[in-house]
Scaffold this motif. Sequence first.
Motif, PDB file in Angstrom:
ATOM      1  N   GLN B  86       0.842  -1.214   0.000  1.00 12.79           N
ATOM      2  CA  GLN B  86       0.000   0.000   0.000  1.00 12.79           C
ATOM      3  C   GLN B  86       0.871   1.255   0.000  1.00 12.79           C
ATOM      4  OE1 GLN B  86      -2.093  -0.862   3.618  1.00 12.79           O
ATOM      5  NE2 GLN B  86      -4.061  -1.116   2.561  1.00 12.79           N
ATOM      6  N   ALA B  87       1.909   1.223   0.830  1.00 13.61           N
ATOM      7  CA  ALA B  87       2.790   2.391   0.933  1.00 13.61           C
ATOM      8  C   ALA B  87       3.473   2.657  -0.402  1.00 13.61           C
ATOM      9  CB  ALA B  87       3.831   2.165   2.022  1.00 13.61           C
ATOM     10  N   GLU B  88       3.895   1.592  -1.065  1.00 14.54           N
ATOM     11  CA  GLU B  88       4.572   1.748  -2.358  1.00 14.54           C
ATOM     12  C   GLU B  88       3.625   2.390  -3.369  1.00 14.54           C
ATOM     13  OE1 GLU B  88       7.741   2.064  -4.365  1.00 14.54           O
ATOM     14  OE2 GLU B  88       7.823   1.183  -2.364  1.00 14.54           O
ATOM     15  N   LYS B  89       2.369   1.926  -3.329  1.00 17.68           N
ATOM     16  CA  LYS B  89       1.369   2.469  -4.255  1.00 17.68           C
ATOM     17  C   LYS B  89       1.133   3.963  -3.974  1.00 17.68           C
ATOM     18  CE  LYS B  89      -3.232   1.530  -5.998  1.00 17.68           C
ATOM     19  NZ  LYS B  89      -4.522   0.981  -5.662  1.00 17.68           N
ATOM     20  N   GLU B  90       0.965   4.284  -2.704  1.00 18.71           N
ATOM     21  CA  GLU B  90       0.736   5.685  -2.308  1.00 18.71           C
ATOM     22  C   GLU B  90       1.937   6.553  -2.706  1.00 18.71           C
ATOM     23  OE1 GLU B  90      -1.915   6.823   0.782  1.00 18.71           O
ATOM     24  OE2 GLU B  90      -2.781   5.980  -1.036  1.00 18.71           O
ATOM     25  N   TYR B  91       3.115   5.970  -2.562  1.00 11.94           N
ATOM     26  CA  TYR B  91       4.342   6.696  -2.902  1.00 11.94           C
ATOM     27  C   TYR B  91       4.401   6.971  -4.410  1.00 11.94           C
ATOM     28  CZ  TYR B  91       9.313   7.927  -2.583  1.00 11.94           C
ATOM     29  OH  TYR B  91      10.516   8.596  -2.626  1.00 11.94           O
ATOM     30  N   GLN B  92       4.070   5.936  -5.179  1.00  9.72           N
ATOM     31  CA  GLN B  92       4.089   6.098  -6.642  1.00  9.72           C
ATOM     32  C   GLN B  92       3.053   7.121  -7.094  1.00  9.72           C
ATOM     33  OE1 GLN B  92       6.417   5.050  -8.519  1.00  9.72           O
ATOM     34  NE2 GLN B  92       7.342   3.839  -6.879  1.00  9.72           N
ATOM     35  N   ASN B  93       1.902   7.159  -6.406  1.00 11.12           N
ATOM     36  CA  ASN B  93       0.828   8.101  -6.780  1.00 11.12           C
ATOM     37  C   ASN B  93       1.038   9.496  -6.204  1.00 11.12           C
ATOM     38  OD1 ASN B  93      -0.444   6.051  -8.110  1.00 11.12           O
ATOM     39  ND2 ASN B  93      -1.837   5.565  -6.428  1.00 11.12           N
ATOM     40  N   LEU B  94       2.155   9.720  -5.560  1.00  7.17           N
ATOM     41  CA  LEU B  94       2.489  11.013  -4.941  1.00  7.17           C
ATOM     42  C   LEU B  94       1.534  11.383  -3.810  1.00  7.17           C
ATOM     43  CD1 LEU B  94       3.359  13.222  -8.056  1.00  7.17           C
ATOM     44  CD2 LEU B  94       4.915  11.910  -6.637  1.00  7.17           C
ATOM     45  N   ALA B  95       0.861  10.378  -3.234  1.00  5.65           N
ATOM     46  CA  ALA B  95      -0.025  10.678  -2.099  1.00  5.65           C
ATOM     47  C   ALA B  95       0.793  10.884  -0.831  1.00  5.65           C
ATOM     48  CB  ALA B  95      -1.022   9.545  -1.900  1.00  5.65           C
ATOM     49  N   VAL B  96       1.975  10.271  -0.765  1.00  2.56           N
ATOM     50  CA  VAL B  96       2.875  10.486   0.385  1.00  2.56           C
ATOM     51  C   VAL B  96       4.248  10.887  -0.134  1.00  2.56           C
ATOM     52  CG1 VAL B  96       1.679   8.913   1.952  1.00  2.56           C
ATOM     53  CG2 VAL B  96       3.503   8.023   0.503  1.00  2.56           C
ATOM     54  N   ALA B  97       4.964  11.647   0.712  1.00  6.07           N
ATOM     55  CA  ALA B  97       6.268  12.162   0.294  1.00  6.07           C
ATOM     56  C   ALA B  97       7.409  11.259   0.743  1.00  6.07           C
ATOM     57  CB  ALA B  97       6.463  13.552   0.877  1.00  6.07           C
ATOM     58  N   GLY B  98       7.135  10.426   1.754  1.00  6.90           N
ATOM     59  CA  GLY B  98       8.189   9.550   2.258  1.00  6.90           C
ATOM     60  C   GLY B  98       7.598   8.278   2.838  1.00  6.90           C
ATOM     61  N   VAL B  99       8.413   7.237   2.893  1.00  2.67           N
ATOM     62  CA  VAL B  99       7.970   5.962   3.494  1.00  2.67           C
ATOM     63  C   VAL B  99       9.019   5.520   4.518  1.00  2.67           C
ATOM     64  CG1 VAL B  99       7.322   3.563   3.071  1.00  2.67           C
ATOM     65  CG2 VAL B  99       6.789   5.295   1.349  1.00  2.67           C
ATOM     66  N   LEU B 100       8.582   5.375   5.754  1.00  2.00           N
ATOM     67  CA  LEU B 100       9.473   4.934   6.825  1.00  2.00           C
ATOM     68  C   LEU B 100       9.254   3.431   7.023  1.00  2.00           C
ATOM     69  CD1 LEU B 100      11.369   5.705   9.235  1.00  2.00           C
ATOM     70  CD2 LEU B 100       9.330   5.984  10.584  1.00  2.00           C
ATOM     71  N   VAL B 101      10.310   2.666   6.862  1.00  2.00           N
ATOM     72  CA  VAL B 101      10.170   1.207   6.982  1.00  2.00           C
ATOM     73  C   VAL B 101      10.918   0.715   8.216  1.00  2.00           C
ATOM     74  CG1 VAL B 101      10.491  -1.025   5.833  1.00  2.00           C
ATOM     75  CG2 VAL B 101       9.987   1.010   4.468  1.00  2.00           C
ATOM     76  N   ILE B 102      10.146   0.140   9.156  1.00  2.00           N
ATOM     77  CA  ILE B 102      10.739  -0.514  10.336  1.00  2.00           C
ATOM     78  C   ILE B 102      10.857  -1.986   9.949  1.00  2.00           C
ATOM     79  CG2 ILE B 102      10.484  -0.977  12.805  1.00  2.00           C
ATOM     80  CD1 ILE B 102       8.470   1.441  12.830  1.00  2.00           C
ATOM     81  N   PRO B 103      12.100  -2.497   9.855  1.00  2.00           N
ATOM     82  CA  PRO B 103      12.253  -3.849   9.270  1.00  2.00           C
ATOM     83  C   PRO B 103      11.745  -4.965  10.179  1.00  2.00           C
ATOM     84  CG  PRO B 103      14.347  -3.057  10.102  1.00  2.00           C
ATOM     85  CD  PRO B 103      13.378  -1.936  10.294  1.00  2.00           C
ATOM     86  N   LYS B 104      11.529  -6.080   9.556  1.00  2.00           N
ATOM     87  CA  LYS B 104      11.099  -7.284  10.270  1.00  2.00           C
ATOM     88  C   LYS B 104      12.210  -7.666  11.274  1.00  2.00           C
ATOM     89  CE  LYS B 104       8.962 -11.636   9.080  1.00  2.00           C
ATOM     90  NZ  LYS B 104       8.699 -12.624   8.051  1.00  2.00           N
ATOM     91  N   GLY B 105      11.838  -8.028  12.462  1.00  2.00           N
ATOM     92  CA  GLY B 105      12.816  -8.440  13.467  1.00  2.00           C
ATOM     93  C   GLY B 105      13.550  -7.281  14.115  1.00  2.00           C
ATOM     94  N   PHE B 106      13.040  -6.078  13.922  1.00  2.00           N
ATOM     95  CA  PHE B 106      13.700  -4.863  14.441  1.00  2.00           C
ATOM     96  C   PHE B 106      13.901  -4.945  15.956  1.00  2.00           C
ATOM     97  CE2 PHE B 106      13.137  -0.610  16.348  1.00  2.00           C
ATOM     98  CZ  PHE B 106      14.189   0.080  15.764  1.00  2.00           C
ATOM     99  N   SER B 107      12.821  -5.260  16.668  1.00  2.00           N
ATOM    100  CA  SER B 107      12.873  -5.261  18.140  1.00  2.00           C
ATOM    101  C   SER B 107      13.856  -6.303  18.657  1.00  2.00           C
ATOM    102  CB  SER B 107      11.483  -5.526  18.719  1.00  2.00           C
ATOM    103  OG  SER B 107      10.570  -4.619  18.187  1.00  2.00           O
ATOM    104  N   LYS B 108      13.850  -7.471  18.004  1.00  2.00           N
ATOM    105  CA  LYS B 108      14.712  -8.569  18.442  1.00  2.00           C
ATOM    106  C   LYS B 108      16.182  -8.211  18.198  1.00  2.00           C
ATOM    107  CE  LYS B 108      15.054 -13.534  17.789  1.00  2.00           C
ATOM    108  NZ  LYS B 108      14.696 -14.623  16.905  1.00  2.00           N
ATOM    109  N   THR B 117      18.577  -1.841  10.667  1.00  2.00           N
ATOM    110  CA  THR B 117      18.586  -0.619   9.831  1.00  2.00           C
ATOM    111  C   THR B 117      17.166  -0.177   9.477  1.00  2.00           C
ATOM    112  OG1 THR B 117      20.712  -1.247   8.909  1.00  2.00           O
ATOM    113  CG2 THR B 117      19.436   0.387   7.665  1.00  2.00           C
ATOM    114  N   ILE B 118      16.876   1.058   9.815  1.00  2.00           N
ATOM    115  CA  ILE B 118      15.566   1.651   9.479  1.00  2.00           C
ATOM    116  C   ILE B 118      15.742   2.349   8.120  1.00  2.00           C
ATOM    117  CG2 ILE B 118      13.879   3.413  10.180  1.00  2.00           C
ATOM    118  CD1 ILE B 118      15.346   2.904  13.070  1.00  2.00           C
TER     119      ILE B 118
END
Lengths: 365, 370
Positions: B86-108, B117-118
């Motif tokens: 969804q975020a990628e789609k919104e990004y491509q459509n210019l609905a959002v200016a940035g996408v912050l990705v918290i990776p899988k296993g971040f907390s661990k 790495t964020i």
Amino acid sequence: MGIRAAFYIMLNDLRLNLVSPFATILSLIVPINFLILFVLFAIGGAKVPVSVVVSGSGHYDAAFLQALHNALTFHIHRASSVAAGQQLIQNHKSVATIHIANGFSSAVAAGQTAHVPLTLNNLNKDFADDVRRAMPLAVLNFYHSVFPSTLPFNWKEVDTYAHNVTFLGYLAVSIQTVALLIGGLLFGGRGSARDWELGTMKELMLAPIRPWSVVAGKLGAAMTNGIASAVMVLGALLLLGLRPADWGQFVGVTLLTLFVFISLGVAIGSVAKSQFVVTPFAFALGLPLFFISGAFGPITWSTPAAAVIARIFPVAYANAAFQHAVHGYWPIDTGVGWIWTILIGWAVLALGVSWLAYRRATAKH
Amino acid sequence: MQQLSTFWAIVKKDLATWIRSPSTIAVTVLPALILMFVLILQAAAVTGSPVAIVNQDTSGQAAAKLQHIAQNYNGFYNAKVLSKAQAEKEYQNLAVAGVLVIPKGFSKELKGGQHPTITWQVRNFNNDTANDLRRALPDILSTFLKSGAAGKNPMHIQVQEHDLHARDASFVGFNMIAVVVMLVLQAGIVNAGLAAVREWETGSVKELLMSPARPLTMILGKVGAGVIASDITGGIALIAAIAAGMVPVPSFGLGILAFVIVTLTAIVGSGLGVLIGAALRATERVSGLSISLSFYLFFLAGGITDIAYLPRWLQDVAAYIPNTYSLDALRATLLYNSSTGILTDIGVLVLAGAVALLIGVPVMRRGLSH
């Protein structure tokens, strides 16, 4: 017959411009004036002027100063003392004083709390937040450069475009669009309103020519002036260091945009029938449309209300087309085919209104 | 006494003409009013751009904390939590200016000291919007570190902020003052200019000259009408801004000071208007030049920013622009509840008004005598 009449109407309008040089020169330089004024605004808005006082001489003092330089925000003046920094704020030369106090380095080295006093002229929330947000960036960058292993995570920025367009570079293109809008409205509007004011419109109505010839003649004269003005604006852009990525597209977009805006001007002049009304209207329309039509970023990043209004007018599409011609990207979510259709649609609509205004007036007489 | 009644008669006549002329009122107020409307319309999006947050570590506590901080960060216009697609789609459509990705296993990984790495995807159309986003992530990460969710905070630098004003003025209020100053100045220039030029265009200048009124009285009458028209338009705009909550209600004393500053600005504008009107003697020329001049003065005095943000050479120019002082004084009285430096501002405005009249009045007087 129609084309010939249009040509002579155009010629006559251009001659009239020559006999009233003051108004002509004013209209010619208004677009470039706008460019200059907004460039002044862009120059001012790029960085926050702050003064930094470094009282110590330790290793970490210099590293923190460097982190402030790298915080993407500040235009740094060095001040000899906190009082000198405050004086710069009083004299409107800076909006904040950051003090890297004596003992900063030793506190950092010992892992103790190091205080950084920040005196902030919080003129408004937006300006103040720029400084407030830049400080954590400087602190984080500082730790990332001098104690990288202490931070428990990494972060990575992925930019969409390899090349960073400067604020001035982006804004100058938007300013060019609005300069052409105001120029187009003035040239088209004043040219068509003048005949109503002078009373020569009656003669045109009595002449055995078709309404479209009058509209086309006015459009031709305004386009000639508009192109002259656009060349001046282009000269200013080149001086600012801007080079269109695609010259052919840039020239095409300039001509189409001028055609649209001048058509709108002819329509406004034909309806208002007064040059006195056209001038404020051009400014009143130009300035707000500049702000809401993607001058600083895509309209989709603005408020929904502003975006809806921007989508109605042709300026947002013209602006996007110019950004593509100059920087190579489309800062709008509308398809390319739709952009051209909307721009041409606006020109056709405006010319239709002019034609109707003339027809209605003819019927009255 | 007779000159006074003549003065008042000219003021009344010019004001009546102004009120009965919608196009003149439109010329006076339309550009500034529309600018006000746009400022209000865009105010909400000034603080930042819309972004998307993708939390791929859905069960991690640290990730949830980071997501919460990012979601409530006041530097974003709007922060939506979305799936990666969804975020990628919104990004491509210019609905959002940035996408912050918290990776899988971040907390661990964070707990295990593995330095996850964020990722911060930024639509860098230009440096201004991109830098806003670039500043946002460190701010969020600093808050995250301070929260203790990532363990002991390794950063020991504390910024001690001392603000010069008790509270931040709103972005809209700050700019509204600039627009009001432009409105007052423009109203003065346009109205006094058109009032002057009207006498030549309608031929009524002959009647004025044949009357027993002194030229100076006539000119001052026109300036007076320009000042009153400017005070009315500026006053209405200010009262509307106060009523809408954009500008705080001033104390009685500061309110009076603000009125004095508005009036002095109007005198400067009207003096310039008379000068332009007498020199150009054509409505079309006066309206074109006066609007351009008002915009120039608006931007040269800092416009919707502050002169501190201008380059040094421009700051030097701004020091000679009267509305720089109007802006400074009105912002101090109406936004910061202060009268510091106001005497200097008033002194400069009095001087500028006197200079404008000392040049404008003789030029019109010479025009009348010809």
